[in-house]
Design an enzyme around this catalytic site. Structure first.
Site, PDB file in Angstrom:
ATOM      1  N   LEU A 189      10.849  10.212 -18.531  1.00 36.10           N
ATOM      2  CA  LEU A 189      11.765  10.863 -19.466  1.00 36.10           C
ATOM      3  C   LEU A 189      13.013  11.372 -18.732  1.00 36.10           C
ATOM      4  O   LEU A 189      14.147  11.085 -19.137  1.00 36.10           O
ATOM      5  CB  LEU A 189      11.042  12.035 -20.150  1.00 36.10           C
ATOM      6  CG  LEU A 189      11.838  12.846 -21.162  1.00 36.10           C
ATOM      7  CD1 LEU A 189      12.178  12.011 -22.388  1.00 36.10           C
ATOM      8  CD2 LEU A 189      11.049  14.094 -21.605  1.00 36.10           C
TER       9      LEU A 189
ATOM     10  N   PRO B  20      18.770  11.628 -13.753  1.00 37.75           N
ATOM     11  CA  PRO B  20      19.548  12.449 -12.811  1.00 37.75           C
ATOM     12  C   PRO B  20      20.379  13.513 -13.536  1.00 37.75           C
ATOM     13  O   PRO B  20      20.507  14.641 -13.061  1.00 37.75           O
ATOM     14  CB  PRO B  20      20.444  11.420 -12.107  1.00 37.75           C
ATOM     15  CG  PRO B  20      19.696  10.127 -12.215  1.00 37.75           C
ATOM     16  CD  PRO B  20      18.944  10.176 -13.511  1.00 37.75           C
TER      17      PRO B  20
ATOM     18  N   ILE C 240      10.036  10.630 -11.164  1.00 31.20           N
ATOM     19  CA  ILE C 240       8.925  10.042 -11.919  1.00 31.20           C
ATOM     20  C   ILE C 240       7.637  10.053 -11.087  1.00 31.20           C
ATOM     21  O   ILE C 240       7.503   9.314 -10.098  1.00 31.20           O
ATOM     22  CB  ILE C 240       9.288   8.624 -12.417  1.00 31.20           C
ATOM     23  CG1 ILE C 240      10.628   8.676 -13.173  1.00 31.20           C
ATOM     24  CG2 ILE C 240       8.178   8.059 -13.286  1.00 31.20           C
ATOM     25  CD1 ILE C 240      10.723   9.734 -14.289  1.00 31.20           C
TER      26      ILE C 240
ATOM     27  N   GLY D 111       1.010  18.207 -22.445  1.00 30.01           N
ATOM     28  CA  GLY D 111       1.146  18.227 -20.988  1.00 30.01           C
ATOM     29  C   GLY D 111       1.195  19.643 -20.442  1.00 30.01           C
ATOM     30  O   GLY D 111       0.743  19.911 -19.324  1.00 30.01           O
TER      31      GLY D 111
ATOM     32  N   ARG E 214     -11.606  39.252   7.944  1.00 29.83           N
ATOM     33  CA  ARG E 214     -10.568  39.712   8.878  1.00 29.83           C
ATOM     34  C   ARG E 214     -10.683  41.221   9.125  1.00 29.83           C
ATOM     35  O   ARG E 214     -10.808  41.991   8.164  1.00 29.83           O
ATOM     36  CB  ARG E 214      -9.185  39.385   8.289  1.00 29.83           C
ATOM     37  CG  ARG E 214      -8.012  39.833   9.120  1.00 29.83           C
ATOM     38  CD  ARG E 214      -7.883  39.011  10.385  1.00 29.83           C
ATOM     39  NE  ARG E 214      -6.686  39.367  11.135  1.00 29.83           N
ATOM     40  CZ  ARG E 214      -6.446  38.946  12.363  1.00 29.83           C
ATOM     41  NH1 ARG E 214      -7.298  38.120  12.962  1.00 29.83           N
ATOM     42  NH2 ARG E 214      -5.348  39.311  12.977  1.00 29.83           N
TER      43      ARG E 214
ATOM     44  N   GLY F 102      -1.768  37.249   6.226  1.00 31.82           N
ATOM     45  CA  GLY F 102      -0.864  37.623   7.317  1.00 31.82           C
ATOM     46  C   GLY F 102      -0.224  36.384   7.935  1.00 31.82           C
ATOM     47  O   GLY F 102       0.081  35.418   7.235  1.00 31.82           O
ATOM     48  N   GLY F 103      -0.075  36.397   9.257  1.00 29.17           N
ATOM     49  CA  GLY F 103       0.553  35.263   9.953  1.00 29.17           C
ATOM     50  C   GLY F 103      -0.192  33.961   9.717  1.00 29.17           C
ATOM     51  O   GLY F 103       0.404  32.879   9.639  1.00 29.17           O
TER      52      GLY F 103
ATOM     53  N   GLU G  86       7.443  19.764 -16.588  1.00 30.25           N
ATOM     54  CA  GLU G  86       6.949  19.835 -17.977  1.00 30.25           C
ATOM     55  C   GLU G  86       7.651  20.977 -18.724  1.00 30.25           C
ATOM     56  O   GLU G  86       7.038  21.621 -19.578  1.00 30.25           O
ATOM     57  CB  GLU G  86       5.429  20.050 -18.020  1.00 30.25           C
ATOM     58  CG  GLU G  86       4.662  19.054 -17.234  1.00 30.25           C
ATOM     59  CD  GLU G  86       4.110  17.897 -18.042  1.00 30.25           C
ATOM     60  OE1 GLU G  86       3.589  16.972 -17.424  1.00 30.25           O
ATOM     61  OE2 GLU G  86       4.212  17.912 -19.268  1.00 30.25           O
TER      62      GLU G  86
ATOM     63  N   THR H 172      10.879  23.906 -17.712  1.00 27.65           N
ATOM     64  CA  THR H 172      10.988  25.079 -16.833  1.00 27.65           C
ATOM     65  C   THR H 172      10.532  26.340 -17.579  1.00 27.65           C
ATOM     66  O   THR H 172      10.404  26.335 -18.810  1.00 27.65           O
ATOM     67  CB  THR H 172      12.453  25.284 -16.401  1.00 27.65           C
ATOM     68  OG1 THR H 172      13.234  25.540 -17.574  1.00 27.65           O
ATOM     69  CG2 THR H 172      13.013  24.059 -15.677  1.00 27.65           C
TER      70      THR H 172
HETATM   71  C1  LIG Z   1       7.656  17.072  -8.438  1.00 32.30           C
HETATM   72  C2  LIG Z   1       8.255  16.759  -9.774  1.00 32.30           C
HETATM   73  C3  LIG Z   1       7.617  15.847 -10.597  1.00 32.30           C
HETATM   74  C4  LIG Z   1       8.178  15.516 -11.833  1.00 32.30           C
HETATM   75  N1  LIG Z   1       7.576  14.552 -12.606  1.00 32.30           N
HETATM   76  C5  LIG Z   1       8.208  14.097 -13.726  1.00 32.30           C
HETATM   77  C6  LIG Z   1       7.705  12.966 -14.444  1.00 32.30           C
HETATM   78  O1  LIG Z   1       6.649  12.400 -14.100  1.00 32.30           O
HETATM   79  N2  LIG Z   1       8.398  12.521 -15.510  1.00 32.30           N
HETATM   80  C7  LIG Z   1       9.568  13.106 -15.909  1.00 32.30           C
HETATM   81  O2  LIG Z   1      10.146  12.640 -16.897  1.00 32.30           O
HETATM   82  N3  LIG Z   1      10.073  14.185 -15.260  1.00 32.30           N
HETATM   83  C8  LIG Z   1       9.432  14.684 -14.173  1.00 32.30           C
HETATM   84  N4  LIG Z   1       9.944  15.759 -13.481  1.00 32.30           N
HETATM   85  C9  LIG Z   1      11.208  16.351 -13.924  1.00 32.30           C
HETATM   86  C10 LIG Z   1      11.085  17.751 -14.466  1.00 32.30           C
HETATM   87  O3  LIG Z   1      10.453  17.733 -15.722  1.00 32.30           O
HETATM   88  C11 LIG Z   1      12.494  18.352 -14.487  1.00 32.30           C
HETATM   89  O4  LIG Z   1      12.850  18.614 -13.145  1.00 32.30           O
HETATM   90  C12 LIG Z   1      12.587  19.606 -15.331  1.00 32.30           C
HETATM   91  O5  LIG Z   1      12.440  19.299 -16.687  1.00 32.30           O
HETATM   92  C13 LIG Z   1      13.921  20.344 -15.126  1.00 32.30           C
HETATM   93  O6  LIG Z   1      14.997  19.476 -15.250  1.00 32.30           O
HETATM   94  P1  LIG Z   1      16.140  19.455 -14.122  1.00 32.30           P
HETATM   95  O7  LIG Z   1      15.465  19.311 -12.812  1.00 32.30           O
HETATM   96  O8  LIG Z   1      17.142  18.438 -14.501  1.00 32.30           O
HETATM   97  O9  LIG Z   1      16.780  20.885 -14.179  1.00 32.30           O
HETATM   98  P2  LIG Z   1      17.932  21.376 -15.199  1.00 32.30           P
HETATM   99  O10 LIG Z   1      17.585  21.000 -16.571  1.00 32.30           O
HETATM  100  O11 LIG Z   1      19.245  20.925 -14.658  1.00 32.30           O
HETATM  101  O12 LIG Z   1      17.806  22.946 -15.046  1.00 32.30           O
HETATM  102  C14 LIG Z   1      18.372  23.669 -13.939  1.00 32.30           C
HETATM  103  C15 LIG Z   1      18.156  25.153 -14.237  1.00 32.30           C
HETATM  104  O13 LIG Z   1      18.871  25.521 -15.436  1.00 32.30           O
HETATM  105  C16 LIG Z   1      17.967  26.096 -16.363  1.00 32.30           C
HETATM  106  N5  LIG Z   1      18.351  25.740 -17.724  1.00 32.30           N
HETATM  107  C17 LIG Z   1      18.633  24.524 -18.236  1.00 32.30           C
HETATM  108  N6  LIG Z   1      18.916  24.606 -19.543  1.00 32.30           N
HETATM  109  C18 LIG Z   1      18.802  25.911 -19.880  1.00 32.30           C
HETATM  110  C19 LIG Z   1      18.966  26.645 -21.090  1.00 32.30           C
HETATM  111  N7  LIG Z   1      19.285  26.056 -22.245  1.00 32.30           N
HETATM  112  N8  LIG Z   1      18.782  27.994 -21.061  1.00 32.30           N
HETATM  113  C20 LIG Z   1      18.431  28.610 -19.908  1.00 32.30           C
HETATM  114  N9  LIG Z   1      18.266  27.989 -18.730  1.00 32.30           N
HETATM  115  C21 LIG Z   1      18.443  26.645 -18.718  1.00 32.30           C
HETATM  116  C22 LIG Z   1      16.600  25.524 -16.002  1.00 32.30           C
HETATM  117  O14 LIG Z   1      15.547  26.313 -16.515  1.00 32.30           O
HETATM  118  C23 LIG Z   1      16.684  25.505 -14.487  1.00 32.30           C
HETATM  119  O15 LIG Z   1      16.402  26.771 -13.992  1.00 32.30           O
HETATM  120  C24 LIG Z   1       9.367  16.139 -12.264  1.00 32.30           C
HETATM  121  C25 LIG Z   1       9.998  17.080 -11.430  1.00 32.30           C
HETATM  122  C26 LIG Z   1       9.456  17.385 -10.202  1.00 32.30           C
HETATM  123  C27 LIG Z   1      10.174  18.378  -9.308  1.00 32.30           C
END
Ligand SMILES: Cc1cc2nc3c(=O)[nH]c(=O)nc-3n(C[C@H](O)[C@H](O)[C@H](O)COP(=O)(O)OP(=O)(O)OC[C@H]3O[C@@H](n4cnc5c(N)ncnc54)[C@H](O)[C@@H]3O)c2cc1C
Length: 383
Positions: free
Chosen positions: A125, A128, A157, A245, A271, A342-343, A366, A368
């Site tokens: 989903l 970048p 992904i 999810g 400890r 600790g350490g 899934e 933030t």
């Molecule tokens: C290890 C890992 C595995 C992942 N696996 C998958 C996967 O299998 N499939 C997939 O599709 N995605 C996957 N993701 C992506 C993940 O779901 C996204 O990183 C997440 O949804 C956040 O999107 P972003 O990184 O673009 O951050 P952004 O959306 O750019 O957010 C940046 C910051 O702005 C905040 N923000 C954004 N919009 C708002 C708002 N309206 N109000 C307040 N705050 C806001 C966010 O909370 C965050 O703190 C994965 C990510 C990681 C790190």
């Protein structure tokens, strides 16, 4: 609220616990250190029915329900959070296909995911430039004869380098006529399809034995039958899948935090400082009390969401509450676990540092924590 487990749920919990403690736990530190994808472990999980816990039996699943799934996730995450996230995504993909797929799609994909013949499924989903704001995606799919042609990039992904099938979201509608989330459809793309290339693995803070890659689609041709669900109806599928999810990720966070707490209790007994066990000091006792209280509160929220979903009731708000609270509590718990060690909490000799690295992402993926608060507040304000 005490959840009384039924016989199936107890069996799944016990099966997952036994496999996790006996097979996965002894390997977890090394898998993390070597960034090694847990292929053999996943095969074992497939044999035990844990890659398709909530998928019907006729499709190869365990048909054991959402509560069983949440319990199994907790157990696997207790041992290895990297394995748990890989298992979570495969379960999610299998469930999405079982729920929205045609008979042909379900029969083709679900048994292979359940048995680990396809070692993993992937959920594509994020992009970048489109994470929280998934409706801003720019990947497109357009019709060419009987086929769909996909172009664009996906980011983050999970299991992308190993997946047998990808659930991919792409824009199928004209952006002017169907803006935002309205013109998005969902497709099944099998691993190895020409035009799909896999980027290099991300060098992550935690979950280092899980695989996270970018995907590049360039004139990637899939048959017309690869459309999952209705044309332009893809966003609804994504939101429903993410609601479920979130129960999985709350369970993952709970499993990691439970391991951190158990290890902290043991360390507090072992400890010694100032001629006492450190567990005799009130400062340490109160930390353990807070950790246990937060952990139980997280478990109850998570079980409530799982139980509502299992009963076919609405659970979106409860899943967001469970995910929000469990992931933030688990971060606090794992942080305190390092403090108690600790350490020794700061080095690889003890698992506390791995738990802190692994748990960090649970407030990010899934949806933030900020996104969960948006979902919850919408329910609170609008009923
Ligand atoms: C290890 C890992 C595995 C992942 N696996 C998958 C996967 O299998 N499939 C997939 O599709 N995605 C996957 N993701 C992506 C993940 O779901 C996204 O990183 C997440 O949804 C956040 O999107 P972003 O990184 O673009 O951050 P952004 O959306 O750019 O957010 C940046 C910051 O702005 C905040 N923000 C954004 N919009 C708002 C708002 N309206 N109000 C307040 N705050 C806001 C966010 O909370 C965050 O703190 C994965 C990510 C990681 C790190």
């Amino acid at each position: 609220m005490e959840i009384e487990l039924n016989e199936t749920q107890k069996l799944i919990q016990q099966t997952a616990r036994d496999y996790a403690r006996r097979v996965i736990l002894p390997q977890a530190a090394e898998l993390d250190h070597k960034e090694q994808f847990p292929r053999e472990i996943l095969r074992g999980l497939g044999e035990l029915g844990l890659l398709a816990v909530n998928v019907p039996e006729e499709l190869g699943g365990a048909a054991a329900g959402v509560v069983s799934y949440a319990l199994a996730m907790q157990e696997v995450a207790y041992a290895c959070a990297s394995t748990a996230v890989t298992m979570a995504v495969t379960n999610m993909v299998g469930e999405v296909i079982a729920t929205f797929g045609t008979e042909e799609q379900r029969k083709r994909c679900c048994p292979k995911l359940a048995s680990a013949e396809w070692i993993a499924g992937a959920f594509a989903l994020s992009e970048p430039g489109a994470g929280s704001d998934a409706g801003a995606m720019t990947t497109t799919a357009h019709r060419e004869g009987d086929s769909w042609i996909l172009d664009g990039d996906k980011q983050w992904i999970t299991s992308g380098a190993h997946a047998g099938v990808f659930v991919v979201w792409a824009r199928t509608g004209d952006k002017e006529a169907l803006p935002g989330t309205r013109g998005i459809s969902c497709f099944l793309v099998e691993g190895g399809t020409p035009g799909l290339s896999i980027g290099k693995a991300e060098d992550k803070l935690g979950l280092r034995a899980s695989n996270t890659v970018s995907l590049h689609f360039e004139r990637c041709r899939v048959p017309g039958s690869a459309l999952l669900g209705e044309l332009h109806g893809g966003f609804k599928i994504a939101m429903m899948a993410l609601d479920g999810g979130r129960i999985g990720i709350s369970s993952q966070a709970i499993g990691i935090a439970r391991a951190a707490l158990d290890e902290s209790v043991q360390y507090a007994k072992d400890r010694r400082a100032f001629e006492h066990r450190i567990g005799d000091f009130q400062a340490i006792k109160w930390k353990l009390a807070d950790m246990k209280t937060e952990l139980d509160a997280a478990s109850m929220l998570s079980m409530r969401a799982a139980s509502l979903k299992e009963k076919g009731r609405s659970f979106s708000r409860e899943a967001s509450m469970a995910k929000l609270f469990a992931s933030e509590a688990a971060n606090r718990i794992c942080n305190e676990a390092v403090q108690i060690h600790g350490g020794y909490g700061y080095v690889r000799d003890f698992p506390a540092e791995r738990h802190l690295r692994d748990v960090r992402v649970t407030t990010i993926y899934e949806g933030t924590s900020e996104v969960q608060r948006i979902v919850i507040s919408r329910h609170v304000l609008e009923g």
